[in-house]
Design an enzyme around this catalytic site. Structure first.
Site, short mmCIF file in Angstrom:
data_model
loop_
_atom_site.label_atom_id
_atom_site.label_comp_id
_atom_site.label_asym_id
_atom_site.label_seq_id
_atom_site.Cartn_x
_atom_site.Cartn_y
_atom_site.Cartn_z
N TYR A 94 38.19 45.90 34.81
CA TYR A 94 38.40 45.27 36.11
C TYR A 94 39.79 45.66 36.58
O TYR A 94 40.75 45.61 35.80
CB TYR A 94 38.29 43.74 35.99
CG TYR A 94 38.54 43.00 37.28
CD1 TYR A 94 37.57 42.98 38.30
CD2 TYR A 94 39.73 42.30 37.49
CE1 TYR A 94 37.80 42.30 39.49
CE2 TYR A 94 39.96 41.61 38.68
CZ TYR A 94 38.99 41.61 39.67
OH TYR A 94 39.22 40.93 40.85
N ASP A 116 46.33 50.65 33.84
CA ASP A 116 46.37 49.33 34.46
C ASP A 116 46.82 48.35 33.39
O ASP A 116 46.04 47.93 32.54
CB ASP A 116 44.99 48.97 35.01
CG ASP A 116 44.98 47.59 35.67
OD1 ASP A 116 45.94 46.81 35.46
OD2 ASP A 116 44.00 47.29 36.39
N LYS A 140 50.56 39.87 36.71
CA LYS A 140 50.42 38.71 35.83
C LYS A 140 51.74 38.27 35.16
O LYS A 140 52.58 37.70 35.81
CB LYS A 140 49.33 38.97 34.79
CG LYS A 140 47.97 39.23 35.49
CD LYS A 140 46.79 38.72 34.74
CE LYS A 140 45.50 39.20 35.36
NZ LYS A 140 44.47 38.24 35.53
#
Ligand code: PMP
Length: 430
Positions: free
Chosen positions: A143, A238, A266
């Site tokens: 994702y 990522d 994050k």
């Protein structure tokens, strides 16, 4: 007056589609009504009925020091008192970027964004601009946020709500994105040898966090770098979940490879919205005002996120909590595995450092296909059994558990006792 979780969620449903502002939070996969939360403190979160939960959700990854860590609260308070957004370059951006750069040397140049989604979106754009090519190679079940190009065959939230195709994403957009199986060097090699000259970038979660925690097999990672180099394509890591989760810096330092571009998010914002992308100077300098490609953001690099991030890095550098986070995760992973075995349940734990995932399937879990095979009904009962006993994990068989600094060994043992009870229940329905 509105008092119960149920009543609050009903109000939420009248406002937000499905009652949530991000679909992963809905109980689409596990059934039932989500509790509605009011506060977090250390390792715990509290719902509106006052029930306390030991939190392994960690807000889907941003939290590592737990909720409302004093150093972060104080940094945010000071930032708020001096202006939350100035719309100019600030000293805090410079200081924070320098700190990130010394922890992640591949970031020769970088830009802050306000989410991981924007970081990925911009990294893809600049990679396409640099190579003059359009195709992106990604991997099934990874994702990368909710920008159009990366929503095909994605894991995490899209998998949880059962969407293999996302309506509204043009088919033409997805035609330029090839989704290949993770941990399958052969398919990657064949694809790159055949059509690699069309590939702008290979985009990968270097350790997957979105169909469970799945480390890359050495040959897979080597093939990514070899074949991308051979084809003249860039490699984009990522690291939205992985950076500062497993070590002070990015996971690339543990894996021994240097990507051309890295996306962050994050954890780095200390719990405040953030994203970033960076890497090779020759690539990043294609961005306006230096070059012909464009990327921007009103809140990009805002002092709240920069100063929370700086405070976080101070604590992480000083305390180096990674060994302890991993020890807690090992104890949980081993305890859960042993208990599941006692009750003869199909069960596999995948772990990397202080993060792990629980799969109701006989292992190994190396690919998205493996993770999808895990039993939905057992997971759902497991999730609710833990929730009733005050243990919070994500309502999805694809998401990870994260250990955080404030989790005590008592929390860990209490979690294992709760899980033992739940497994006993599951054994009756399995
Ligand atoms: N990349 C990865 C690996 C992620 O896990 C996520 C979020 N779960 C994103 C990108 C998107 O980040 P955000 O939700 O901040 O847009």
């Amino acid at each position: 007056m509105c008092a119960t979780n149920e009543e609050w969620f009903t109000r939420a449903e009248r406002l937000f589609p499905g009652g949530v502002n991000s679909p992963a939070r809905a109980y689409a996969a596990v059934g039932g009504t989500p509790p509605v939360f009011v506060r977090g403190e250390g390792a715990y979160v509290y719902d509106v009925e006052g029930k306390r939960y030991i939190d392994y959700l960690a807000a889907y990854g941003p939290l590592i020091l737990g909720h409302a860590h004093p150093a972060i609260v104080s940094a945010i308070s000071r930032a708020a008192a001096e202006g939350t957004v100035l719309g100019t370059t600030t000293t805090y951006e410079v200081e924070f970027a320098e700190r990130l750069q010394s922890a992640i040397p591949s970031l020769e140049r970088l830009r802050f964004t306000t989410s991981g989604t924007e970081g990925v979106m911009s990294a893809i754009r600049v990679a396409r601009a640099f190579t003059g090519r359009t195709t992106i190679v990604k991997f099934s079940g990874c994702y990368h946020g909710h920008a159009d190009p990366v929503l095909g065959d994605a894991g995490s939230g899209t998998a949880t709500v059962g969407l293999s195709h996302v309506a509204g994403v043009p088919a033409e957009t997805l035609r330029d994105v090839w989704s290949l199986p993770y941990n399958d060097p052969e398919t990657l090699r064949t694809t790159m040898r055949k059509r690699g000259e069309r590939v702008a970038a290979v985009l990968v979660e270097p350790v997957v966090g979105n169909f469970g925690i799945v480390p890359p097999e050495p040959e897979f990672l080597r093939t990514i770098h070899e074949e991308a180099a051979r084809a003249g394509a860039l490699v984009i890591y990522d690291e939205v979940i992985t950076a500062f989760r497993f070590a002070y810096g990015a996971v690339q330092s543990l894996l021994g490879y240097t990507p051309d571009l890295t996306v962050l998010g994050k954890i780095i914002g200390g719990g405040v919205p953030i994203g970033a992308f960076g890497g090779r100077r020759d690539v990043l300098e294609l961005l306006a005002p230096l070059g012909p490609t464009f990327q921007a953001g009103t809140f990009a690099g805002n002092p709240l996120a920069m100063r929370a991030g700086l405070a976080l890095l101070d604590v992480l550098a000083k305390e180096n909590p990674y060994g302890e986070l991993e020890r807690k995760a090992i104890r949980l992973a081993e305890g859960l595995t042993a208990a599941a075995r006692r009750y003869r349940l199909p069960f596999t734990v995948n772990r990397f450092g202080g993060a792990f995932s629980t799969h109701f399937v006989d292992g190994p879990v190396r690919t998205y296909a493996d993770a999808r095979r895990a039993d939905d009904r057992l997971f759902s009962r497991f999730f609710h059994g833990l929730r009733e006993r005050g243990i919070l994990i994500a309502p999805s068989k694809y998401e990870a558990w994260f250990t955080m600094v404030p989790h005590t060994w008592d929390d860990v043992e209490a979690t294992l006792r709760a899980a033992e009870d739940v497994f006993a229940e599951l054994a009756r329905i399995a």
